[in-house]
Structures are given as C-alpha cells and as structure tokens.
Design an enzyme around this catalytic site. Structure first.
Site, PDB file in Angstrom:
ATOM      1  N   ASN A 264     -38.527   5.128  26.360  1.00  0.00           N
ATOM      2  CA  ASN A 264     -37.215   5.003  25.715  1.00  0.00           C
ATOM      3  C   ASN A 264     -37.258   5.230  24.214  1.00  0.00           C
ATOM      4  OD1 ASN A 264     -35.458   4.625  27.885  1.00  0.00           O
ATOM      5  ND2 ASN A 264     -36.364   2.611  28.216  1.00  0.00           N
TER       6      ASN A 264
ATOM      7  N   HIS B 207     -42.468  -0.656  34.348  1.00  0.00           N
ATOM      8  CA  HIS B 207     -41.221   0.058  34.042  1.00  0.00           C
ATOM      9  C   HIS B 207     -41.110   1.292  34.937  1.00  0.00           C
ATOM     10  CE1 HIS B 207     -38.640   2.236  30.775  1.00  0.00           C
ATOM     11  NE2 HIS B 207     -37.889   1.676  31.697  1.00  0.00           N
TER      12      HIS B 207
HETATM   13  N1  LIG Z   1     -30.754   2.026  35.020  1.00  0.00           N
HETATM   14  C1  LIG Z   1     -31.873   2.664  34.668  1.00  0.00           C
HETATM   15  O1  LIG Z   1     -31.952   3.906  34.698  1.00  0.00           O
HETATM   16  C2  LIG Z   1     -33.097   1.857  34.312  1.00  0.00           C
HETATM   17  C3  LIG Z   1     -34.331   2.521  34.212  1.00  0.00           C
HETATM   18  C4  LIG Z   1     -35.471   1.758  33.963  1.00  0.00           C
HETATM   19  C5  LIG Z   1     -35.370   0.377  33.775  1.00  0.00           C
HETATM   20  N2  LIG Z   1     -34.138  -0.226  33.855  1.00  0.00           N
HETATM   21  C6  LIG Z   1     -34.106  -1.684  33.686  1.00  0.00           C
HETATM   22  O2  LIG Z   1     -34.002  -2.266  34.988  1.00  0.00           O
HETATM   23  C7  LIG Z   1     -33.276  -3.504  34.916  1.00  0.00           C
HETATM   24  C8  LIG Z   1     -32.113  -3.457  35.872  1.00  0.00           C
HETATM   25  O3  LIG Z   1     -31.273  -2.393  35.509  1.00  0.00           O
HETATM   26  P1  LIG Z   1     -30.173  -1.809  36.512  1.00  0.00           P
HETATM   27  O4  LIG Z   1     -29.702  -0.519  35.926  1.00  0.00           O
HETATM   28  O5  LIG Z   1     -30.709  -1.854  37.918  1.00  0.00           O
HETATM   29  O6  LIG Z   1     -29.026  -2.925  36.343  1.00  0.00           O
HETATM   30  P2  LIG Z   1     -27.766  -3.204  37.293  1.00  0.00           P
HETATM   31  O7  LIG Z   1     -26.697  -3.693  36.394  1.00  0.00           O
HETATM   32  O8  LIG Z   1     -27.504  -2.020  38.183  1.00  0.00           O
HETATM   33  O9  LIG Z   1     -28.282  -4.414  38.255  1.00  0.00           O
HETATM   34  C9  LIG Z   1     -28.641  -5.655  37.778  1.00  0.00           C
HETATM   35  C10 LIG Z   1     -28.576  -6.662  38.921  1.00  0.00           C
HETATM   36  O10 LIG Z   1     -29.131  -7.895  38.458  1.00  0.00           O
HETATM   37  C11 LIG Z   1     -28.394  -8.949  39.065  1.00  0.00           C
HETATM   38  N3  LIG Z   1     -28.625 -10.178  38.306  1.00  0.00           N
HETATM   39  C12 LIG Z   1     -28.144 -10.525  37.086  1.00  0.00           C
HETATM   40  N4  LIG Z   1     -28.601 -11.742  36.736  1.00  0.00           N
HETATM   41  C13 LIG Z   1     -29.395 -12.182  37.734  1.00  0.00           C
HETATM   42  C14 LIG Z   1     -30.157 -13.371  37.974  1.00  0.00           C
HETATM   43  N5  LIG Z   1     -30.200 -14.355  37.083  1.00  0.00           N
HETATM   44  N6  LIG Z   1     -30.836 -13.474  39.136  1.00  0.00           N
HETATM   45  C15 LIG Z   1     -30.813 -12.462  40.050  1.00  0.00           C
HETATM   46  N7  LIG Z   1     -30.111 -11.332  39.883  1.00  0.00           N
HETATM   47  C16 LIG Z   1     -29.414 -11.178  38.754  1.00  0.00           C
HETATM   48  C17 LIG Z   1     -26.950  -8.447  39.051  1.00  0.00           C
HETATM   49  O11 LIG Z   1     -26.151  -9.154  39.990  1.00  0.00           O
HETATM   50  C18 LIG Z   1     -27.141  -6.970  39.406  1.00  0.00           C
HETATM   51  O12 LIG Z   1     -27.074  -6.765  40.807  1.00  0.00           O
HETATM   52  C19 LIG Z   1     -32.884  -3.672  33.449  1.00  0.00           C
HETATM   53  O13 LIG Z   1     -33.837  -4.463  32.819  1.00  0.00           O
HETATM   54  C20 LIG Z   1     -32.910  -2.247  32.923  1.00  0.00           C
HETATM   55  O14 LIG Z   1     -33.130  -2.177  31.540  1.00  0.00           O
HETATM   56  C21 LIG Z   1     -33.009   0.474  34.129  1.00  0.00           C
END
Ligand SMILES: NC(=O)c1ccc[n+]([C@@H]2O[C@H](COP(=O)([O-])OP(=O)(O)OC[C@H]3O[C@@H](n4cnc5c(N)ncnc54)[C@H](O)[C@@H]3O)[C@@H](O)[C@H]2O)c1
Length: 297
Positions: free
Chosen positions: A189, A139
């Site tokens: 979280n 994470h």
């Molecule tokens: N945003 C944050 O601050 C944060 C912090 C830590 C962890 N996370 C975790 O990281 C992960 C991504 O979050 P994010 O904010 O980057 O999301 P985001 O919405 O910015 O990006 C997600 C991406 O995944 C792609 N995607 C969806 N389904 C897919 C598939 N089957 N195969 C390949 N690509 C696919 C989408 O096209 C998109 O580009 C999540 O699990 C989230 O909980 C987010």
C-alpha cells in the site's frame, strides 16, 4: 496447524476462508453480523460455482470446501480452540485493538494471532496482547482465492518461529509469502495508494475523466485495471483510511488524501460495495461484469 478462525466475513474474510477451506483446513468464520456471514457464504458458494463451471475444481472439491466452514457470531465460541486466527474485520484501529485484547484472553497460549490489516501497525496491535511474539501481519490481496501474494509483516517483537510458521502455511495455500517490516502501509500500500491518490487528484484537477485516466493506465502501462476502478474494488473508505495512516505515520504531505476522495467517502460512495464509486454499479450489470473479469484466471 489444522484449525483456523477467520474474523470478518466481508470481501477479504470470505476469500481467506474460501482459500483455507479449499486446502483442507477447518475454518471457523466469525462475524458480529449474521447478514455478513450469510452474504460471505453466498459469495464463497458463487465463487466455487464459477471455478466448477471452468472445470478448475470438481463437485466433490466444492462440497468438501463448504463442509470445512462453520460460521459463528460469538467470538469466544469461534476462537476458543483454534491454532491460528486471521483477523479481517473492518479497518478500524479501535475494533482491531479490542478484538486482539479479547483474542489474547480467549485463545490457547500457542495460538498465533494474525491480522490482514492494510495499514494498522502490527506492533501496535501486538502491544495489546501478552503474546507479541505470536502476533503477525498476514496481508492477503483481493480476490484472495486468485491472488498469489501474501505480504507477511513482522512486528517489532514477532518471533522467528511465528514468522517461519506463517511463511510455510502461506506456501501450503499455494501463495507466495513475501516478508516485510512493520512501517506504515508496509510495501504494497505504500506504493499502490499514492498511485490511486494521484489518479483521484488527476480527476479532481480535471486533467481527464474517469474512463480516460483508467484507459491510460490499462493500455499504456499494461495494468489489468485502472487505478480508479481498483479503488472502487478495494473500497474508497479503505483507501482513505490507509492514506490517513500513512500521512499520520510519516508526517509527510505526499500521503495527504485528495479532497475528492474524502468527499466521496463522506457522501457514502465507497465503490462496488455501496453500489457507486468512480463507476456506477447499481443500474447496470457492470459490477457483475467487472467482478468476473477481476476474478478471472
Ligand atoms: N478490501 C481490500 O481490497 C483489502 C485488501 C487487503 C486487506 N484488506 C483489509 O482486510 C480487512 C477487511 O477488509 P474488507 O474489505 O473485507 O472489509 P469489509 O467491510 O468488506 O468487511 C469487514 C467485516 O468485518 C465485520 N466486523 C466488524 N467488526 C467486527 C468484530 N468486532 N468482530 C467480527 N466481525 C466484525 C463486519 O461485519 C464486516 O462483515 C481490513 O483490515 C482491510 O484493511 C482489505
């Protein structure tokens, strides 16, 4: 461990890709959307340019980082011969379970499968594979190239070997790995989201406005940014989904998402990524300004 696949080129995926590539790993960046891949690569380039302008990297470092990255829209092509997969796709349980089922078929048997999920249980993800001992949570925090913490989440069946490999790898990225067990929200979280939810509730109850709530927390508690602005950066949909997982996982009303947060997500106000959340990023240069503060270091 040399070859890494990162799945998802969104906010987190492009940061994770940037970090691995900067430290010399070959990264296959995979997304179902070509547009996301293009946007992700543009963000990596922009962030490298910012580091270059601050003389934190050289022109050669920038070039070699970009040279280490190859993009794919085909999961099989991108993941078939890597040592580690870091999945950072949309925070949706079905999407992640489908991906891990496929990865288990596609990847060599020694490949470690890690998820950057904020809240979905690692043990549940591991259970759809035949290699639960090689599934782990990795994470990263946003923005990944800057933030030092990697919360390492051990699923019920994660082996010591997998855990130790990922701890060492995180150190190679100059991060600080911190080991936690697999319970809803993990540690980061479980503590952060109730604070964000309470800030939204404070706004909802009309105790104070957005600026005032954030100012109290910034100037009064020395937080680098207020909780409402942080929620905009994380994505209000991501915050909502994490709270729902904790509410469901603990069956405790203290994690119930504030109705205002639910309504904002329903209305499409996801924060920076949609142009509006608690702040409006569409009309002014504020998003740009806030974004450079956020990643300043
Ligand atoms: N945003 C944050 O601050 C944060 C912090 C830590 C962890 N996370 C975790 O990281 C992960 C991504 O979050 P994010 O904010 O980057 O999301 P985001 O919405 O910015 O990006 C997600 C991406 O995944 C792609 N995607 C969806 N389904 C897919 C598939 N089957 N195969 C390949 N690509 C696919 C989408 O096209 C998109 O580009 C999540 O699990 C989230 O909980 C987010």
């Amino acid at each position: 461990m040399k070859n890494i696949a990162v799945i998802g080129a969104g906010s987190m995926g492009n940061g994770i890709t940037h970090t691995f590539a900067q430290f010399g790993y070959k990264v296959n960046l995979i997304d179902i959307s070509q547009e996301s891949l293009d946007k992700g690569m543009a963000t990596i380039t922009k962030n490298l340019d910012r580091m270059l302008s601050k003389e934190r990297i050289s022109e050669d470092d920038k070039k070699s980082t970009l040279d280490h990255i190859t993009t794919f829209t085909d999961l099989k092509e991108g993941a078939k011969s890597v040592d580690l997969v870091v999945e950072a796709a949309t925070e949706n349980e079905k999407i992640k379970l489908d991906l891990f089922k496929q990865l288990d078929e596609i990847c060599p048997e020694n490949t470690i499968l890690a998820s950057n999920t904020s809240s979905i249980p690692i043990t549940k993800i591991a259970a759809v594979t035949k290699r639960a001992e090689k599934v782990i949570g990795m994470h990263f925090m946003n923005p990944v190239p800057i933030m030092k913490l990697v919360e390492i989440i051990r699923g019920y069946n994660t082996s010591d070997e997998t855990n130790n490999t990922i701890v060492e790898l995180s150190k190679n990225l100059k991060k600080v790995p911190t080991e936690v067990n697999d319970y809803p929200g993990f540690v980061a979280n479980r503590i952060l989201m109730p604070m964000i939810n309470e800030a939204v509730e404070t706004l909802y109850n009309n105790v104070a406005g957005v600026q005032e709530i954030d100012t109290v927390m910034k100037l009064g508690m020395a937080h680098p940014m207020g909780p409402l602005q942080l929620a905009d950066f994380i994505g209000l949909d991501v915050c909502l989904s994490i709270l729902e997982v904790m509410y469901d996982g603990f069956k405790n009303p203290k994690y119930a998402p504030c109705p205002l947060l639910v309504n904002m997500v329903r209305a499409g106000k996801m924060g920076v990524k949609s142009g509006e959340g608690f702040y409006d990023y569409s009309k002014s240069k504020k998003a740009e300004k806030v974004s450079s503060q956020f990643s300043a270091a």
